[in-house]
Write a protein that holds these residues in place. Structure first.
Motif, PDB file in Angstrom:
ATOM      1  N   ALA A 438      37.540  46.877  64.909  1.00  0.00           N
ATOM      2  CA  ALA A 438      37.854  46.416  66.256  1.00  0.00           C
ATOM      3  C   ALA A 438      37.755  44.895  66.315  1.00  0.00           C
ATOM      4  CB  ALA A 438      36.893  47.043  67.267  1.00  0.00           C
ATOM      5  N   ALA A 439      38.759  44.278  66.894  1.00  0.00           N
ATOM      6  CA  ALA A 439      38.760  42.822  67.010  1.00  0.00           C
ATOM      7  C   ALA A 439      37.662  42.365  67.956  1.00  0.00           C
ATOM      8  CB  ALA A 439      40.110  42.351  67.531  1.00  0.00           C
ATOM      9  N   PRO A 440      37.083  41.191  67.713  1.00  0.00           N
ATOM     10  CA  PRO A 440      36.115  40.660  68.669  1.00  0.00           C
ATOM     11  C   PRO A 440      36.752  40.527  70.049  1.00  0.00           C
ATOM     12  CG  PRO A 440      36.080  39.396  66.621  1.00  0.00           C
ATOM     13  CD  PRO A 440      37.257  40.309  66.542  1.00  0.00           C
ATOM     14  N   TYR A 441      36.096  41.063  71.056  1.00  0.00           N
ATOM     15  CA  TYR A 441      36.695  41.106  72.396  1.00  0.00           C
ATOM     16  C   TYR A 441      36.937  39.724  72.984  1.00  0.00           C
ATOM     17  CZ  TYR A 441      31.686  40.787  73.486  1.00  0.00           C
ATOM     18  OH  TYR A 441      30.374  40.411  73.538  1.00  0.00           O
ATOM     19  N   VAL A 442      36.273  38.701  72.461  1.00  0.00           N
ATOM     20  CA  VAL A 442      36.429  37.368  73.035  1.00  0.00           C
ATOM     21  C   VAL A 442      37.867  36.886  72.926  1.00  0.00           C
ATOM     22  CG1 VAL A 442      35.799  36.105  70.936  1.00  0.00           C
ATOM     23  CG2 VAL A 442      35.382  35.083  73.168  1.00  0.00           C
ATOM     24  N   HIS A 443      38.635  37.355  71.900  1.00  0.00           N
ATOM     25  CA  HIS A 443      40.026  36.946  71.754  1.00  0.00           C
ATOM     26  C   HIS A 443      40.858  37.430  72.940  1.00  0.00           C
ATOM     27  CE1 HIS A 443      39.973  35.455  67.531  1.00  0.00           C
ATOM     28  NE2 HIS A 443      38.908  36.241  67.447  1.00  0.00           N
TER      29      HIS A 443
END
Length: 545
Positions: A438-443
């Motif tokens: 899962a990609a870091p949500y900050v992006h």
């Protein structure tokens, strides 16, 4: 549990007491302050008070309120002879009462909240000893004694009066109705003056339930506001997630057959991990783990399960509960927009529901909701350097009402209170080489904050200029200041705060935010400036290093 309130005396010749009845067998009493002889008892949900009449006051009869703690308050003078019972009628916010006249007749009166009484019509000959109102049938019911035998009557405000059936001998202690059971409760005295609690059904069934004490004559009886009710936990939600250190508001009310009847006053809260949490509506901080939170009052209880995680990264990796998904869906109007006709990969029907699978590369509604819910939990140790709201999530809600999530467009854009999100926002990952991470949500969230800025008044929009780094001119660059900045400035400031001042984000997420910062350099015409000293310090640290 307190099932009924009544006014009576445990011993002959003593002052009336405020008496609570648990129909499982317990009767307790306490003094009424100030002490007065009282007749009739009814409850008004909006005020959470009971109402009664002091008929023998030296200055004349008085309408009074009485709290659940037995504190009496005078509201104003009222009509004479109001000793036959009183009932609250919500439709006109008035009381109705029965009088026992000197000529032996029973009359119905309407009484305003200030105590002003107006005669309506005569009910019957006899002595009225109880009155109650049933909202479901818009009917009053009364007990009227004639020749030492008590009869059960129905009364309509249209003046239709019906003598239904006999209730028994020596009924002198008031009448009330239980909506949850559709039963009536009343008090009847034995020859020695000892009082018993009885129930009466519209079928004609009359049943002795339990002994109360002496001299409940003409006192009045009323259901407790939580009798037949159920506990309703409003907060936290079932399955709700929290971060360690985050505050949690506890709130509940009690519901009965007619709707909300009591707020959280006196409700006790307990955690299966942290123990006693307080009473009423406390705000608490829970330990990490899965808690069973229980609210209780009297015999009423309800429990919900909540999850507390070490940081926002761990929260993001746990599926949101249906209640949490519903909350975000309720905060915005969502449109799930299909792409190219005939292409199943661009149709939301191909990805139904709200499954949680962070190893899947497929578009997911839950991915969108989970990211926005992270923004809802995010807090910082310093105030946000933009907007007027206390949190980034609430700043978005101030100016955005609609979110359109499309499966084909490559653009994120916003305007007029609408944010349009592209397919990337719907996926858990953003690197095709690692589709199960899962990609870091900050992006995603810095893009969301970027677009939300375009819905705010004063957004200057993007301009075309030469990048301050000296690189060739870049379309859709920005002016040189953060305030009043447009979307790029908002995104940069948000990422700065995640890096430096995040309270619940993990160290890895803060590092990711720091690593994003160089990408913003070519989004400004010149070296950006700010009036905020914290922002200036971060500019020096992150962009001048």
């Amino acid at each position: 549990m307190i099932d009924l309130y009544t006014i009576g005396s445990q011993h002959p010749g003593t002052d009336p007491t405020w008496t609570t009845i648990d129909i499982q067998g317990t009767v307790k009493n306490q003094p009424i302050t100030p002490a007065r002889k009282l007749a009739g008892l009814t409850y008004k949900p909006a005020t959470q008070l009971y109402y009664t009449v002091a008929p023998t006051n030296p200055q004349g009869p008085l309408l009074c309120s009485i709290s659940t703690a037995g504190a009496l308050e005078i509201l104003g003078p009222t009509g004479q002879n109001m000793t036959g019972g009183i009932a609250y009628h919500g439709a006109d916010d008035c009381f109705y009462a029965l009088s026992n006249e000197f000529d032996g007749s029973v009359k119905l009166y309407r009484i305003t909240m200030s105590g002003q009484a107006s005669e309506l019509f005569t009910i019957a000959l006899g002595v009225a000893v109880g009155l109650t109102y049933v909202q479901a049938t818009d009917t009053f019911y009364a007990l009227i004694t004639q020749d030492n035998f008590t009869w059960f009557y129905s009364i309509k405000t249209s003046s239709t009066v019906t003598k239904l059936f006999g209730a028994g001998l020596r009924v002198f202690g008031g009448l009330c109705h239980s909506p949850s059971e559709n039963l009536f409760y009343f008090v009847a005295n034995e020859e020695d003056g000892f009082s018993y609690l009885w129930t009466l059904a519209l079928s004609g069934s009359v049943v002795k339930r339990m002994g109360l004490g002496y001299n409940f004559d003409h006192a009045g009886i009323s259901m407790s506001p939580w009798f037949g009710g159920s506990m309703n936990i409003k907060s936290p939600l079932e399955g709700e997630r929290f971060v360690s250190g985050e505050t949690t508001s506890l709130d509940a009310n009690i519901l009965n057959a007619t709707g909300p009847s009591w707020n959280s006053d006196g409700i006790a809260w307990q955690s299966s991990i942290d123990g006693v949490l307080g009473t009423g509506s406390p705000t608490v901080t829970l330990s990490p783990g899965t808690h069973v939170i229980t609210a209780s009052k009297e015999r009423l209880t309800q429990s919900v399960t909540v999850r507390v995680f070490a940081d926002l990264g761990a929260l993001y990796q746990a599926p949101p509960s249906p209640a949490e998904i519903g909350r975000v869906l309720g905060d915005f109007t969502f449109y799930w927009v299909d792409g190219t006709s005939g292409d199943p990969t661009q149709r939301w029907d191909s990805y139904p529901g709200f499954p949680f699978d962070q190893t899947s590369p497929n578009p997911s509604r839950t991915a969108v909701i989970a990211k926005l819910d992270v923004l809802r939990h995010q807090r910082f140790s310093q105030p946000l350097p933009y907007g007027t709201a206390a949190t980034a999530y609430e700043q978005v809600r101030l100016h955005t009402h609609t979110v359109r999530v499309s499966l084909d467009t490559a653009l994120n854009e916003a305007g007029g209170g609408v944010i349009n999100l592209n397919r990337t926002f719907t996926t858990w990952w953003n690197n095709p080489s690692t589709p199960t991470v899962a990609a870091p949500y900050v992006h995603s969230l810095y893009l969301f904050n970027h677009e939300s800025r375009h819905n705010e008044p004063g957004d200057p929009g993007h301009t075309t200029c030469t990048a301050w780094t000296g690189a060739p001119g870049i379309n859709n660059g920005m002016d040189a200041t953060f305030e009043p900045g447009s979307g790029y400035a908002r995104a940069a400031l948000y990422v700065m705060w995640v890096y430096k001042y995040a309270r619940y984000d993990s160290p890895a997420m803060s590092t990711e935010a720091k690593n994003i910062m160089p990408a913003f350099k070519d989004r400004f015409c010149t070296h950006p400036t700010s009036s905020n000293p914290l922002v200036r310090a971060l500019l020096t640290e992150l962009w001048n290093a």
